[in-house]
Design an enzyme around this catalytic site. Structure first.
Site, PDB file in Angstrom:
ATOM      1  N   ASP A 108       0.852  -1.189   0.000  1.00  0.00           N
ATOM      2  CA  ASP A 108       0.000   0.000   0.000  1.00  0.00           C
ATOM      3  C   ASP A 108       0.884   1.234   0.000  1.00  0.00           C
ATOM      4  O   ASP A 108       2.052   1.164  -0.392  1.00  0.00           O
ATOM      5  CB  ASP A 108      -0.919  -0.025   1.226  1.00  0.00           C
TER       6      ASP A 108
ATOM      7  N   ASP B  68       7.490   8.213  -0.107  1.00  0.00           N
ATOM      8  CA  ASP B  68       7.409   9.549   0.449  1.00  0.00           C
ATOM      9  C   ASP B  68       7.666   9.446   1.937  1.00  0.00           C
ATOM     10  O   ASP B  68       7.925   8.376   2.470  1.00  0.00           O
ATOM     11  CB  ASP B  68       6.015  10.161   0.215  1.00  0.00           C
TER      12      ASP B  68
ATOM     13  N   VAL C 104      -6.356 -15.073  -6.559  1.00  0.00           N
ATOM     14  CA  VAL C 104      -6.494 -13.976  -5.602  1.00  0.00           C
ATOM     15  C   VAL C 104      -7.848 -14.088  -4.906  1.00  0.00           C
ATOM     16  O   VAL C 104      -8.846 -14.450  -5.521  1.00  0.00           O
ATOM     17  CB  VAL C 104      -6.373 -12.616  -6.319  1.00  0.00           C
TER      18      VAL C 104
ATOM     19  N   HIS D 194      -3.634   6.553   3.325  1.00  0.00           N
ATOM     20  CA  HIS D 194      -4.251   5.284   2.950  1.00  0.00           C
ATOM     21  C   HIS D 194      -3.530   4.095   3.579  1.00  0.00           C
ATOM     22  O   HIS D 194      -4.160   3.200   4.149  1.00  0.00           O
ATOM     23  CB  HIS D 194      -4.272   5.150   1.427  1.00  0.00           C
TER      24      HIS D 194
ATOM     25  N   SER E 133     -11.241  -0.853   0.329  1.00  0.00           N
ATOM     26  CA  SER E 133      -9.889  -0.812   0.886  1.00  0.00           C
ATOM     27  C   SER E 133      -9.873  -1.192   2.356  1.00  0.00           C
ATOM     28  O   SER E 133      -8.853  -1.672   2.856  1.00  0.00           O
ATOM     29  CB  SER E 133      -9.284   0.590   0.732  1.00  0.00           C
TER      30      SER E 133
ATOM     31  N   PRO F  97       0.163   5.893  17.596  1.00  0.00           N
ATOM     32  CA  PRO F  97      -0.044   5.063  18.789  1.00  0.00           C
ATOM     33  C   PRO F  97      -0.898   3.823  18.552  1.00  0.00           C
ATOM     34  O   PRO F  97      -1.003   2.980  19.439  1.00  0.00           O
ATOM     35  CB  PRO F  97      -0.732   6.023  19.769  1.00  0.00           C
TER      36      PRO F  97
ATOM     37  N   ASP G 173       6.737   9.213   5.857  1.00  0.00           N
ATOM     38  CA  ASP G 173       5.731   8.323   6.424  1.00  0.00           C
ATOM     39  C   ASP G 173       4.686   9.079   7.234  1.00  0.00           C
ATOM     40  O   ASP G 173       4.076   8.537   8.127  1.00  0.00           O
ATOM     41  CB  ASP G 173       6.396   7.235   7.276  1.00  0.00           C
TER      42      ASP G 173
END
Length: 660
Positions: free
Chosen positions: A29, A54, A172, A63, A222, A37, A56
């Site tokens: 992802d 990128d 899948v 996402h 998602s 936390p 974090d």
């Protein structure tokens, strides 16, 4: 529904287990805010050769953080996850505005499988049928099936009768979204592939973590996919606790077979089509695992994939996005399914809790549990592609523009254009040291897959060869010096480079010129044909035989470049790619088979049962058939490649035998 803890049957499953750190789950992802936390300290790891897209935190991590929280959230934290005690692996891929290519997604799935996980969650994809998927993605899923790794993928949120890849690919477990009453969300896709191998799971107003420490609510497939992936991981944990070997493929089939089917008598076929194969039934699945001593599902081996019969789809520039985007090229309208509610403030808490009596999670990548504390070995690469270059930043581009001399056109002096490879080649030939500031790339179908970085004492010679190959790529195809493919042998040091487009690619370090070759398909086919002995019937027959052999060699090379294209990062792929560069090894095979009136059917690579101590040998098999006589036995030719070192080598002569 809101909280994951309210999913029917999950509380009972948690009474039995919250996971096992020997069961690994990968989240393919976006980047994840692992300081949130919701996660136990040090909970999330990355494969040794993964690379962040990128930072974090921030929107780029929204996402991935939401999906990972649903899977791994600690139970005394703000968002209890489904399987908090399982080993957690994050493989960032949706990093550039939650969009990426099928090629990059395939590489991420392979990295996840290489890290030794049992389940891979993919909450994203692209609107396409299984037959339209790019071959690199199809092959990555095939390898997961071969290794018994369960891939769980979201069906997408376009609200249409349409398929999503990888969710619709064979093997899948596809997941759609429903509300707390079991009604499919209007945005959940329900194409034929999803209905064949998919089920519904809760995905409405799910409480999720957001980067920075807060929480919110989101909807979409998602969020349904990680619920199913987490349940699969818990069932595998139960298998292991019972002393059985974890069987991800069987668990995936069990979840599908135990799903509650739609009541067609009450709702009708039209409405039931949106329910896919049924709705997740955790209680029934748990009962199947805990009350029977027999295998929970009869083995259903994946059908063999014939590389020679798979259609090749070259789709340059296509993109994928996280499944909650609801934008993938489908003509059907999509509702706004990724709807955040008011974001709550971060929960003031101490550093996240770590599960008690839990052994440290094994490091991912090439490090096994028996190698804790040892540095990870560098991963070797033998990749094929075309060369390119990149500047990375505007400043670096402008520097080249200022340093490069102007060009003359019709008597007019024009500023240099650093994007013109001809001008760049001329400049680098005059200024060889300027090749170092460029970011050299290796591309597949115009998509950069690696940054090539020469190192060590041979670096100047490697840069010189890269410049020469770039110049030869600009020649016409009928030129004897034309190059349309290069081979790059090297190692992955675990570093990455960000290109000007924002794409992040791993670095290949090259410390030798040996193995760095450039060639064209036509040129290499002609060269190996000239060295091959053909029957001396007559001049015309001789010319025809050579022409047929040239075509056969071209077909062999083209098959590897397109139908079997790969990243050259696994031992299997390195052996296959070396077989292409070492086409002279295959010329005798091709000539003999053609002499028998046969044609190339497929190419297979499998682990060799024999090899020298401390070797890594693979058998490359070429299978031929008679196109004019289907009853005639096929013929197999095999040669062995040792890929233990940076530069592979072939071992022994070519072997051949008939096959019924």
């Amino acid at each position: 529904m809101g909280e994951v803890s309210a999913v029917t049957g999950l509380a009972r499953l948690w009474d039995l287990t919250t996971g096992d750190d020997h069961i690994g789950v990968a989240v393919v992802d976006g980047p994840v805010d692992d300081r949130h936390p919701v996660f136990a300290e040090g909970k999330l790891t990355q494969p040794s050769h993964a690379w962040p897209g990128d930072a974090d935190s921030g929107t780029s991590a929204a996402h991935g953080t939401a999906v990972a929280g649903v899977l791994f959230g600690r139970h005394d934290g703000p968002v209890p996850g489904v399987a908090p005690a399982c080993r957690a692996v994050s493989v960032p891929v949706f990093a550039r505005g939650r969009r990426t290519s099928q090629l990059e997604l395939a590489r991420a799935i392979e990295l996840a499988a290489d890290s030794g996980v049992h389940v891979i969650n993919v909450s994203g994809g692209q609107l396409a049928g299984a037959e339209e998927a790019e071959d690199v993605l199809t092959r990555a899923i095939d390898r997961c099936r071969e290794r018994n790794v369960l891939v769980v993928a979201a069906v997408g949120n376009d609200g249409c009768f349409c398929d999503h890849v990888p969710a619709s690919l064979p093997g899948v477990l596809a997941v759609g979204a429903c509300d707390e009453a079991g009604r499919p969300l209007p945005t959940s896709n329900f194409g034929p592939g999803s209905r064949r191998q998919g089920l519904l799971a809760p995905g409405h107003d799910i409480l999720v973590a957001v980067p920075g420490g807060g929480t919110t609510r989101m909807s979409g497939t998602s969020l349904a996919a990680p619920i199913v992936a987490g349940v699969a991981a818990l069932l595998l944990s139960l298998q292991r606790r019972r002393g059985d070997a974890p069987d991800p493929g069987a668990v995936g089939r069990l979840l599908l077979e135990s799903a509650t089917p739609c009541d067609t008598a009450r709702l009708g076929d039209g409405t039931c089509a949106r329910h896919l194969a049924g709705t997740l039934d955790i209680t029934k699945a748990v009962n199947a695992v805990t009350t029977t001593s027999a295998p929970i599902s009869s083995p259903d081996p994946a059908p063999a994939v014939d590389a020679g019969e798979r259609a090749v789809t070259l789709s340059c520039g296509t993109t994928l996005q996280s499944a909650t985007d609801g934008q993938g090229g489908c003509d059907c309208a999509a509702d706004d399914v990724f709807v955040p509610a008011a974001v709550t403030a971060p929960t003031p808490a101490a550093r996240p809790w770590a599960p008690a009596a839990t052994a440290p999670a094994p490091q991912t990548g090439v490090v096994t549990s028996a190698e804790q504390g040892k540095p990870a070995a560098r991963r070797l690469v033998y990749a094929l592609g075309t060369l390119g270059y990149d500047f990375g930043t505007e400043a670096r581009r402008d520097t080249f523009k200022q340093l490069m001399p102007p060009v003359e056109a019709d008597g007019v002096s024009l500023p240099a254009n650093p994007y013109d490879p001809r001008q760049m080649v001329d400049y680098l030939r005059e200024n060889p040291s300027e090749a170092r500031p460029l970011i050299w790339t290796l591309n597949l179908d115009l998509t950069p897959i690696y940054a090539v970085e020469p190192v060590g004492g041979y670096a100047p010679g490697v840069y010189e060869r890269l410049t020469e190959f770039l110049a030869r790529q600009l020649k016409t195809e009928d030129d004897v010096d034309f190059v349309d493919r290069v081979s790059v042998p090297g190692a992955l040091p675990g570093r990455t480079v960000k290109l000007f487009s924002g794409q992040v690619v791993p670095v290949i370090e090259i410390n030798l010129t040996r193995g760095l070759y450039g060639w064209s398909v036509a040129g290499l086919a002609h060269a190996v044909t000239q060295e091959c002995q053909v029957p001396q019937h007559n001049q015309r027959g001789n010319d025809n035989d050579r022409a047929r052999l040239t075509d056969a060699v071209s077909d062999f090379l083209t098959r590897i470049y397109y139908d079997l294209r790969n990243f050259g990062a696994t031992s299997r792929d390195r052996a296959l790619n070396f077989a292409a560069t070492n086409a002279v090894q295959a010329r005798q095979t091709l000539a003999e088979a053609l002499g028998r009136g046969m044609a190339l059917q497929n190419i297979e690579v499998e682990k060799s049962p024999y090899g020298r101590p401390d070797s890594d040998c693979w058998d490359v098999k070429l299978r031929f058939f008679d196109p004019d006589n289907s009853k005639r036995a096929k013929r197999v030719y095999r040669f062995t490649v040792d890929v233990k070192d940076v530069m592979p080598v072939t071992l022994g002569p070519v072997r051949s035998w008939p096959e019924a």
